[in-house]
Design a protein around this motif. Structure first.
Motif, mmCIF file in Angstrom:
data_model
loop_
_atom_site.group_PDB
_atom_site.id
_atom_site.type_symbol
_atom_site.label_atom_id
_atom_site.label_comp_id
_atom_site.label_asym_id
_atom_site.label_seq_id
_atom_site.Cartn_x
_atom_site.Cartn_y
_atom_site.Cartn_z
ATOM 1 N N ALA A 220 40.105 -23.325 -40.219
ATOM 2 C CA ALA A 220 39.248 -22.773 -41.263
ATOM 3 C C ALA A 220 38.270 -21.751 -40.686
ATOM 4 C CB ALA A 220 38.486 -23.904 -41.954
ATOM 5 N N LEU A 221 37.701 -22.046 -39.519
ATOM 6 C CA LEU A 221 36.767 -21.107 -38.901
ATOM 7 C C LEU A 221 37.468 -19.818 -38.473
ATOM 8 C CD1 LEU A 221 34.548 -23.479 -36.725
ATOM 9 C CD2 LEU A 221 34.051 -22.498 -38.971
ATOM 10 N N GLU A 222 38.728 -19.928 -38.109
ATOM 11 C CA GLU A 222 39.490 -18.717 -37.782
ATOM 12 C C GLU A 222 39.638 -17.830 -39.018
ATOM 13 O OE1 GLU A 222 44.001 -17.595 -36.283
ATOM 14 O OE2 GLU A 222 43.077 -19.475 -35.635
ATOM 15 N N ARG A 223 39.880 -18.435 -40.193
ATOM 16 C CA ARG A 223 39.973 -17.642 -41.424
ATOM 17 C C ARG A 223 38.617 -17.033 -41.784
ATOM 18 N NH1 ARG A 223 42.946 -22.260 -43.003
ATOM 19 N NH2 ARG A 223 41.199 -22.978 -44.306
ATOM 20 N N VAL A 224 37.539 -17.791 -41.556
ATOM 21 C CA VAL A 224 36.200 -17.257 -41.824
ATOM 22 C C VAL A 224 35.922 -16.057 -40.931
ATOM 23 C CG1 VAL A 224 33.739 -17.778 -41.704
ATOM 24 C CG2 VAL A 224 35.317 -19.458 -42.657
ATOM 25 N N ALA A 225 36.280 -16.175 -39.646
ATOM 26 C CA ALA A 225 36.044 -15.063 -38.723
ATOM 27 C C ALA A 225 36.834 -13.827 -39.134
ATOM 28 C CB ALA A 225 36.409 -15.486 -37.306
ATOM 29 N N THR A 226 38.029 -14.027 -39.639
ATOM 30 C CA THR A 226 38.821 -12.888 -40.105
ATOM 31 C C THR A 226 38.134 -12.176 -41.267
ATOM 32 O OG1 THR A 226 40.861 -13.996 -39.407
ATOM 33 C CG2 THR A 226 41.069 -12.203 -41.001
ATOM 34 N N SER A 227 37.562 -12.957 -42.177
ATOM 35 C CA SER A 227 36.882 -12.342 -43.324
ATOM 36 C C SER A 227 35.587 -11.643 -42.919
ATOM 37 C CB SER A 227 36.579 -13.409 -44.375
ATOM 38 O OG SER A 227 35.640 -14.345 -43.889
ATOM 39 N N LEU A 228 35.002 -12.041 -41.779
ATOM 40 C CA LEU A 228 33.742 -11.436 -41.315
ATOM 41 C C LEU A 228 33.948 -10.401 -40.231
ATOM 42 C CD1 LEU A 228 31.522 -14.650 -41.177
ATOM 43 C CD2 LEU A 228 31.255 -12.741 -42.759
ATOM 44 N N GLN A 229 35.188 -10.044 -39.950
ATOM 45 C CA GLN A 229 35.451 -9.086 -38.884
ATOM 46 C C GLN A 229 34.761 -7.751 -39.149
ATOM 47 O OE1 GLN A 229 37.298 -9.696 -35.971
ATOM 48 N NE2 GLN A 229 36.448 -7.722 -35.347
ATOM 49 N N GLY A 230 34.754 -7.312 -40.411
ATOM 50 C CA GLY A 230 34.108 -6.045 -40.730
ATOM 51 C C GLY A 230 32.614 -6.074 -40.453
ATOM 52 N N ALA A 231 31.937 -7.179 -40.798
ATOM 53 C CA ALA A 231 30.505 -7.298 -40.516
ATOM 54 C C ALA A 231 30.244 -7.354 -39.022
ATOM 55 C CB ALA A 231 29.953 -8.542 -41.202
ATOM 56 N N TYR A 232 31.152 -7.976 -38.281
ATOM 57 C CA TYR A 232 31.034 -8.040 -36.817
ATOM 58 C C TYR A 232 31.120 -6.650 -36.193
ATOM 59 C CZ TYR A 232 32.424 -9.389 -32.023
ATOM 60 O OH TYR A 232 32.518 -9.530 -30.663
ATOM 61 N N ASP A 233 32.097 -5.869 -36.634
ATOM 62 C CA ASP A 233 32.230 -4.496 -36.127
ATOM 63 C C ASP A 233 31.032 -3.636 -36.543
ATOM 64 O OD1 ASP A 233 34.662 -5.261 -35.071
ATOM 65 O OD2 ASP A 233 35.815 -4.525 -36.790
ATOM 66 N N GLU A 234 30.517 -3.889 -37.729
ATOM 67 C CA GLU A 234 29.363 -3.122 -38.201
ATOM 68 C C GLU A 234 28.121 -3.413 -37.362
ATOM 69 O OE1 GLU A 234 26.682 -2.632 -42.271
ATOM 70 O OE2 GLU A 234 28.599 -3.707 -42.314
ATOM 71 N N THR A 444 37.697 -15.028 -29.803
ATOM 72 C CA THR A 444 37.343 -14.019 -30.813
ATOM 73 C C THR A 444 36.611 -14.651 -31.992
ATOM 74 O OG1 THR A 444 39.262 -12.684 -30.177
ATOM 75 C CG2 THR A 444 38.274 -12.243 -32.335
ATOM 76 N N THR A 445 37.110 -15.805 -32.449
ATOM 77 C CA THR A 445 36.442 -16.510 -33.546
ATOM 78 C C THR A 445 35.017 -16.880 -33.166
ATOM 79 O OG1 THR A 445 38.544 -17.393 -34.363
ATOM 80 C CG2 THR A 445 36.535 -18.562 -35.005
ATOM 81 N N TRP A 446 34.844 -17.410 -31.957
ATOM 82 C CA TRP A 446 33.498 -17.772 -31.505
ATOM 83 C C TRP A 446 32.589 -16.550 -31.459
ATOM 84 C CZ3 TRP A 446 29.802 -16.541 -28.091
ATOM 85 C CH2 TRP A 446 28.767 -17.462 -27.900
ATOM 86 N N SER A 447 33.090 -15.430 -30.920
ATOM 87 C CA SER A 447 32.265 -14.219 -30.792
ATOM 88 C C SER A 447 31.812 -13.720 -32.152
ATOM 89 C CB SER A 447 33.050 -13.131 -30.049
ATOM 90 O OG SER A 447 33.428 -13.555 -28.758
ATOM 91 N N VAL A 448 32.723 -13.676 -33.107
ATOM 92 C CA VAL A 448 32.387 -13.149 -34.439
ATOM 93 C C VAL A 448 31.333 -14.027 -35.106
ATOM 94 C CG1 VAL A 448 33.289 -12.695 -36.736
ATOM 95 C CG2 VAL A 448 34.617 -12.015 -34.734
ATOM 96 N N LEU A 449 31.592 -15.330 -35.170
ATOM 97 C CA LEU A 449 30.705 -16.217 -35.915
ATOM 98 C C LEU A 449 29.366 -16.410 -35.207
ATOM 99 C CD1 LEU A 449 33.241 -18.912 -37.165
ATOM 100 C CD2 LEU A 449 32.418 -16.858 -38.323
ATOM 101 N N ALA A 450 29.377 -16.538 -33.879
ATOM 102 C CA ALA A 450 28.114 -16.700 -33.150
ATOM 103 C C ALA A 450 27.255 -15.448 -33.245
ATOM 104 C CB ALA A 450 28.401 -17.046 -31.690
#
Length: 478
Positions: A220-234, A444-450
Motif C-alpha cells: 500500500a505504501l508503494e502505491r502511495v509513493a507512486t501517487s506522490l511522485q510528482g510532489a516529490y519531484d516538485e 524509493t518508497t521510503w525516500s518519497v514518503l519520508a
C-alpha cells in the motif's frame, strides 16, 4: 629418605666435620633469599599496576565497544543543571477548548457525606468545574461501494464508473481496501513517526479496527509513493530554485551495505535520496546547474568540486580545534588558540550584525579575512610535535579558506550545518529500527514518503491529508 631428611643429614655432617662450609652455605642461602624477596616485591608492584590499568580500561572502553552516542566521562562529570525552562519563561498548560454544541455535560451531585451518610445542604457546596478531553471508541467507516463496468458500443473501449474514495480497481479477494485517509494515517505512522511495519499494523488494528498485514502495508505504501511522485519531484525543483540548501549524508542499506542516504534541506523543504555512490557526480546530478544559491555542508571532499558559493560547518572546525588543543602536542598552542578565537569572533559578528551599520560590519569582516589569510599562508614548523599538530589544522582550514566567512555575506545563511544534521537524525533512527531497505523500490518508497512527511512538518501542513488528497487525485486521473 626424603629430600628434607637428606638436607638435614648433610647439615649435621657439615656441622661436625666442616663448620666453615656450613656457614658459607647459610650465607649463600641468605643472599638468594634477599634477591628472591626483591623480585617478589617487584612482581607485586607490577601486578598492582596491571590491576589499576585493567580497571581504567574497563571503565573507559575502546571506541567501537560502546554505542556511538555514548557521552564522555568529562561531560557526565559536570554538575547537572536544574531541569525545566529558565526563569522568566511563560508557563504552559492544557487549555480548555471553546464551548461547542457537541459537548457533553455531566452533573455529579453531592447529596450525602460519603464517610458517614449525613445529608449535605446544597447552599454550602462549592462548584468545581473540569474539562476532560477523551478519545472515543473509534469504529471504521465501512463504505459499500458499487461501480459499474461495460464496453462502449461506439468506441469499443472498456469503461467503468469511479468514485474519489477508490484507491484501487482490484476486486474479489483483493476487493477490500483502505480508504485515502486510512492510507495517510498508515504512511504517517510508518514514515513520519518512524514506527516499524508490524507496530503500524498493530496500532491500526487496536485503535481503529483496520486489519492489515505488514506485507499488505508495504504494498500500500508503494502505491502511495507512486501517487506522490510528482510532489516529490516538485520538492527537488523547489530546492534548486531556492537561495540556500543544507546537505549531509550517511550510510544506507539496500539489501546490504554500500548505499548512501543524501539529504538536501532548507527551512521549508526537505528532500531525501538513496543513491548507490557517494561521489561528486551524484551530488552534482541532484543539485544540477539550476541551483545558484549557497550550499552549506561539512568538509567532505565530494563538495569541494561543486560550483557555486559554499559555507563549511563551523561546528566541525571548532571540534577539530578543541580536539587538537586537548592533545598532548597541541596543548598551549597560541596558534591554535588564535584560530579558534577568530572563528568565535566571526560567530559573534553574525549575532551582532542586525545592530551594526553595513560599513562597520564590512570592515570587521575584512579584518577577519585578512587575519585568516596571514595565519593560513605560512606552513607551521614540522620539527616539533606541536608544529605538526598546528600544520594539520592549518591545512584543514586553508583548504576551506574561501568558505569560512560566507555566512557573514548572507543574512539567511548559518555558520553551521545543524539543519541538515537535524533532518538526517530521524532517518538514522529509522535505519536503526529497520536496517534500511531490502529492495531499490523500497528505498524509493521510503525516500518519497519520508521527504514529503518532513516537508509537511516544516510547513505546518497535514501529511495525512496530503496523502489522502493525492490518492483521490490519482484515482480521478487513472
Amino acid at each position: 629418605m626424603t629430600a628434607l631428611e637428606r638436607v638435614v643429614a648433610l647439615g649435621r655432617q657439615w656441622l661436625v666435620e666442616e663448620p666453615e662450609q656450613l656457614l658459607k652455605h647459610f650465607e649463600r642461602q641468605a643472599e638468594q633469599l634477599l634477591v628472591l624477596r626483591a623480585e617478589l616485591s617487584q612482581c607485586q608492584a607490577d601486578l598492582q599496576a596491571c590491576q589499576a590499568e585493567l580497571q581504567i580500561a574497563q571503565a573507559e572502553p575502546h571506541p567501537g565497544q560502546v554505542a556511538p552516542f555514548r557521552r564522555d566521562r568529562e561531560a557526565t562529570a559536570k554538575p547537572r543543571q536544574r531541569p525545566g525552562r529558565k526563569p522568566g519563561h511563560r508557563g504552559a498548560w492544557r487549555r480548555s477548548p471553546a464551548p461547542a454544541v457537541t459537548d457533553e455535560h455531566i452533573e455529579v451531585a453531592l447529596v450525602a457525606c460519603p464517610e458517614c451518610g449525613e445529608a449535605l445542604p446544597e447552599a454550602d457546596q462549592r462548584t468545581i468545574e473540569q474539562t476532560i478531553l477523551e478519545i472515543p471508541v473509534i469504529q471504521p467507516r465501512v463504505i459499500r461501494l458499487r461501480t459499474y463496468r461495460t464496453q462502449c458500443g461506439h468506441c469499443q473501449q472498456s469503461v467503468a464508473s469511479r468514485h474519489p474514495l477508490q484507491v484501487s480497481q482490484a476486486t474479489g479477494a483483493a476487493g477490500t481496501h483502505l480508504g485515502p485517509r486510512a492510507l495517510g494515517l498508515a504512511a504517517a505512522l510508518n514514515k513520519d513517526l518512524k514506527l516499524p511495519m508490524r507496530k503500524t499494523c498493530r496500532i491500526l488494528q487496536e485503535m481503529f479496527g483496520l486489519e492489515l498485514s505488514p506485507g499488505g502495508l508495504a504494498q500500500a505504501l508503494e502505491r502511495v509513493a507512486t501517487s506522490l511522485q510528482g510532489a516529490y519531484d516538485e520538492s527537488l525543483d523547489t530546492l534548486r530554485q531556492s537561495q540556500l540548501i543544507h546537505t549531509d549524508e550517511t550510510g544506507w542499506w539496500v539489501g546490504g551495505p554500500g548505499h548512501t542516504l543524501w539529504v538536501f534541506t532548507n527551512p521549508t523543504t526537505t528532500y531525501y535520496r538513496v543513491v548507490e555512490r557517494r561521489d561528486r557526480a551524484t551530488a552534482k546530478a541532484i543539485l544540477s546547474d539550476a541551483f545558484q544559491g549557497v550550499l552549506v555542508s561539512d568538509c567532505l571532499s565530494v563538495y569541494d568540486g561543486l560550483d557555486g558559493v559554499q559555507q563549511k560547518c563551523y561546528a566541525h572546525h571548532l571540534k577539530a580545534l578543541s580536539k587538537a588543543l586537548k592533545s598532548e602536542a597541541g596543548q598551549g598552542s597560541s596558534y591554535l588558540l588564535e584560530l579558534r578565537t577568530l572563528l568565535h569572533t566571526a560567530l559573534l559578528l553574525k549575532r551582532l550584525a542586525p545592530d551594526l551599520d553595513p560599513a562597520h560590519q564590512q570592515r570587521s569582516r575584512d579584518c577577519l579575512d585578512a587575519r585568516f589569510a596571514q595565519l593560513l599562508a605560512q606552513a607551521r614548523p614540522p620539527d616539533t610535535p606541536q608544529g605538526r599538530q598546528e600544520e594539520t589544522i592549518r591545512q584543514r582550514l586553508a583548504k576551506q579558506q574561501d568558505h569560512l566567512l560566507t555566512f557573514l555575506d548572507y543574512a539567511e545563511v548559518d555558520a553551521t550545518n545543524n539543519l541538515a544534521e537535524r533532518q538526517l537524525r530521524p532517518a538514522v533512527i529509522s535505519r536503526k529500527l529497520s536496517c534500511g531497505n531490502k529492495t531499490q523500490q523500497g528505498a524509493t518508497t521510503w525516500s518519497v514518503l519520508a521527504s514529503l512527511a518532513a516537508t509537511a512538518q516544516q510547513r505546518g501542513d497535514s501529511f495525512i491529508e496530503q496523502v489522502a488528497h493525492a490518492m483521490m487525485l490519482h484515482n480521478r486521473v487513472a
